[in-house]
Design an enzyme around this catalytic site. Structure first.
Site, PDB file in Angstrom:
ATOM      1  N   CYS A 113      11.983   1.046  17.852  1.00 48.28           N
ATOM      2  CA  CYS A 113      11.534   1.322  19.218  1.00 48.28           C
ATOM      3  C   CYS A 113      10.520   0.237  19.612  1.00 48.28           C
ATOM      4  CB  CYS A 113      10.915   2.721  19.274  1.00 48.28           C
ATOM      5  SG  CYS A 113      10.673   3.325  20.937  1.00 48.28           S
ATOM      6  N   GLN A 124      -6.131  -4.313  14.267  1.00 49.27           N
ATOM      7  CA  GLN A 124      -6.111  -5.611  14.983  1.00 49.27           C
ATOM      8  C   GLN A 124      -5.452  -6.751  14.216  1.00 49.27           C
ATOM      9  OE1 GLN A 124      -9.701  -4.543  14.682  1.00 49.27           O
ATOM     10  NE2 GLN A 124     -10.090  -3.775  16.722  1.00 49.27           N
ATOM     11  N   TYR A 162      -8.059   7.144  14.680  1.00 49.34           N
ATOM     12  CA  TYR A 162      -6.767   6.727  14.135  1.00 49.34           C
ATOM     13  C   TYR A 162      -6.844   6.593  12.611  1.00 49.34           C
ATOM     14  CZ  TYR A 162      -3.202   3.869  12.203  1.00 49.34           C
ATOM     15  OH  TYR A 162      -2.226   3.424  11.356  1.00 49.34           O
ATOM     16  N   TYR A 190     -12.640 -10.399  12.817  1.00 50.35           N
ATOM     17  CA  TYR A 190     -13.365  -9.127  12.985  1.00 50.35           C
ATOM     18  C   TYR A 190     -14.124  -8.793  11.693  1.00 50.35           C
ATOM     19  CZ  TYR A 190     -10.481  -8.210  17.138  1.00 50.35           C
ATOM     20  OH  TYR A 190      -9.860  -8.268  18.347  1.00 50.35           O
ATOM     21  N   ASP A 211      -1.464   4.983  17.123  1.00 47.63           N
ATOM     22  CA  ASP A 211      -1.688   3.539  17.310  1.00 47.63           C
ATOM     23  C   ASP A 211      -0.684   3.073  18.368  1.00 47.63           C
ATOM     24  OD1 ASP A 211       0.733   3.538  16.026  1.00 47.63           O
ATOM     25  OD2 ASP A 211       0.161   2.130  14.449  1.00 47.63           O
ATOM     26  N   GLU A 270      -5.580   0.299   5.934  1.00 47.88           N
ATOM     27  CA  GLU A 270      -5.716   0.697   7.340  1.00 47.88           C
ATOM     28  C   GLU A 270      -6.832  -0.082   8.035  1.00 47.88           C
ATOM     29  OE1 GLU A 270      -3.768   2.296   9.187  1.00 47.88           O
ATOM     30  OE2 GLU A 270      -2.437   3.153   7.687  1.00 47.88           O
ATOM     31  N   CYS A 325      18.629   4.364  16.503  1.00 45.57           N
ATOM     32  CA  CYS A 325      17.477   5.275  16.483  1.00 45.57           C
ATOM     33  C   CYS A 325      17.878   6.683  16.034  1.00 45.57           C
ATOM     34  CB  CYS A 325      16.852   5.329  17.883  1.00 45.57           C
ATOM     35  SG  CYS A 325      15.455   6.467  17.945  1.00 45.57           S
ATOM     36  N   CYS A 350      15.538  11.705  23.043  1.00 44.86           N
ATOM     37  CA  CYS A 350      14.685  10.760  23.780  1.00 44.86           C
ATOM     38  C   CYS A 350      14.951  10.823  25.279  1.00 44.86           C
ATOM     39  CB  CYS A 350      14.914   9.345  23.251  1.00 44.86           C
ATOM     40  SG  CYS A 350      13.889   8.143  24.089  1.00 44.86           S
ATOM     41  N   CYS A 404      18.054   1.178  20.486  1.00 47.03           N
ATOM     42  CA  CYS A 404      18.293   2.627  20.607  1.00 47.03           C
ATOM     43  C   CYS A 404      19.551   3.058  19.852  1.00 47.03           C
ATOM     44  CB  CYS A 404      18.375   3.017  22.081  1.00 47.03           C
ATOM     45  SG  CYS A 404      16.841   2.652  22.962  1.00 47.03           S
ATOM     46  N   TRP A 417       0.829  -1.209   0.000  1.00 47.33           N
ATOM     47  CA  TRP A 417       0.000   0.000   0.000  1.00 47.33           C
ATOM     48  C   TRP A 417       0.868   1.267   0.000  1.00 47.33           C
ATOM     49  CZ3 TRP A 417      -0.382  -4.054   3.394  1.00 47.33           C
ATOM     50  CH2 TRP A 417       0.284  -3.914   4.599  1.00 47.33           C
ATOM     51  N   ARG A 418       2.197   1.091   0.175  1.00 55.86           N
ATOM     52  CA  ARG A 418       3.054   2.285   0.162  1.00 55.86           C
ATOM     53  C   ARG A 418       3.466   2.677  -1.262  1.00 55.86           C
ATOM     54  NH1 ARG A 418       6.982   1.156   5.362  1.00 55.86           N
ATOM     55  NH2 ARG A 418       5.485   1.849   6.928  1.00 55.86           N
TER      56      ARG A 418
HETATM   57 FE1  SF4 Z   1      12.751   4.435  21.250  1.00 61.24          FE
HETATM   58 FE2  SF4 Z   1      14.016   6.411  22.505  1.00 61.24          FE
HETATM   59 FE3  SF4 Z   1      15.273   4.104  22.054  1.00 61.24          FE
HETATM   60 FE4  SF4 Z   1      14.693   5.750  20.049  1.00 61.24          FE
HETATM   61  S1  SF4 Z   1      16.077   6.148  21.748  1.00 61.24           S
HETATM   62  S2  SF4 Z   1      14.426   3.528  20.088  1.00 61.24           S
HETATM   63  S3  SF4 Z   1      12.741   6.586  20.695  1.00 61.24           S
HETATM   64  S4  SF4 Z   1      13.497   4.428  23.350  1.00 61.24           S
END
Ligand code: SF4
Length: 355
Positions: free
Chosen positions: A198, A43, A119, A83, A137, A38, A208, A214, A205, A25-26
């Site tokens: 995450c 669920q 949502y 559902y 979500d 969506e 990230c 964060c 992290c 769908w992207r």
């Molecule tokens: Fe999640 Fe924060 Fe870790 Fe990034 S740094 S993955 S936002 S907990």
């Protein structure tokens, strides 16, 4: 120098452009495709949805095609996703959209469409229409609650906690938009970050893009957010069904509106009253459907003579030839998962009795 939220938006945008998963769908985020995806993703997990989405789009390539199909057809295309009210709502919404002459063009107008909540309306408005509207979500909740250390206990109630998250999700998408980040990318990046980096357990992290912003990371409290919810309350359901097999045919009945699993076909609720039926097997099976743990007792009855076996009145019933029953049930009607998981045992019991 960008503000903190602008920086979060710009980093997420860059990261998403390089790391997003390829999902059907992207490729073409048209309103119809985003809406169907969506609804399916409510669920249900992405990996499960992909083949259903592709088949559904082949069967109903446009909203007009969906609006002109029958309830049976849409339920059949949905069989296995669970559902089922989602499928019926999609069809009802398609009829409403075609009558109105086209898709709604704002989040508020999408909220008037059957099966669409806050949502989904936000997802369609931002992903398909590029409007700076919030989404929330489970993935987005986790990311925001960690980045800004938003907790239920601090908020005071579940409603206040959710309101806080919605407020932040709205502020972030608007500020990012002002910094030149499209709502489509921004909201999908938030969801993707939650799904791929995450994660609920074992957030990565080190990979990230917004680690420096964060708060949970900087305080070594990642696993504390979001706060754990109370355990899921399971509803125990005991049910009893009866498979009537009359020579070479199986009798099914359709669950009526107002009944649980309305619209799906299943075995009978009552034992046959005809004297020619013989009880050949009875077995128990266990199934989990949404919040229900079902213990189902299935009794198999066979009859060598079709004539003279009365059918219960007031039910929608259908006789299905046994040779039209596939591994998970008959192809021409929609059935539920408990039926699909027990049909082979029913047929084996019947065949063991020379039917
Ligand atoms: Fe999640 Fe924060 Fe870790 Fe990034 S740094 S993955 S936002 S907990």
């Amino acid at each position: 120098m960008p503000s903190r939220i602008q920086s979060i938006g710009l980093r997420l945008d860059r990261w998403f452009s390089n790391h997003s998963r390829v999902l059907p769908w992207r490729d073409d985020p048209s309103v119809y495709r985003v809406w169907v995806s969506e609804i399916m993703l409510q669920q249900t997990q992405v990996a499960t949805v992909i083949p259903y989405f592709e088949n559904f789009l082949k069967k109903f390539p446009t909203v007009e095609a969906l609006a002109s199909c029958s309830v049976d057809e849409v339920e059949k295309a949905w069989a296995g996703l669970g559902y089922y009210s989602r499928a019926r709502n999609l069809r009802a919404a398609a009829i409403q959209i075609v009558k109105a002459g086209g898709f709604p063009s704002t989040r508020d107008a999408w909220l008037e469409v059957p099966g669409v909540g806050p949502y989904t309306a936000g997802a369609i408005a931002s992903i398909a229409l590029e409007k700076p509207e919030a989404i929330l979500d489970g993935n987005v909740e986790r990311v925001i609650s960690r980045i800004d250390r938003v907790s239920r206990s601090q908020a005071g109630s579940d409603a206040a906690y959710k309101a806080k998250l919605w407020e932040k999700a709205g502020e972030w998408v608007r500020v990012a938009h002002q910094a030149g980040v499209g709502p489509r990318n921004f909201n999908q990046a938030l969801m993707e970050l939650g799904a791929m980096v995450c994660k609920p357990k074992g957030a990565i992290c080190g990979a990230c893009p917004v680690q420096t912003h964060c708060q949970a990371f900087s305080k070594s409290e990642v696993e504390n957010f979001p706060e754990k919810k109370k355990k899921k309350q399971w509803l125990q359901v005991a049910e009893e069904v009866h498979a009537w097999i009359d020579r070479d045919q199986l009798l099914l009945r359709r669950r009526a509106q107002g009944e649980w699993r309305a619209g799906l076909w299943d075995f009978m609720d009552q034992a046959p009253s005809g004297k020619t039926y013989k009880k050949v097997a009875s077995f128990q099976s266990k199934h989990v459907v949404t919040r229900h743990k079902i213990t189902r007792k299935t009794t198999v009855w066979v009859s060598e003579k079709r004539a003279g076996n009365p059918l219960p009145k007031g039910l929608e019933t259908i006789w299905i030839p046994l040779d039209e029953v596939q591994i998970d049930g008959p192809q021409k009607v929609a059935t539920g998962s408990a039926f699909q998981k027990t049909i082979q045992a029913v047929l084996s019991a019947a065949r063991g009795n020379s039917i």
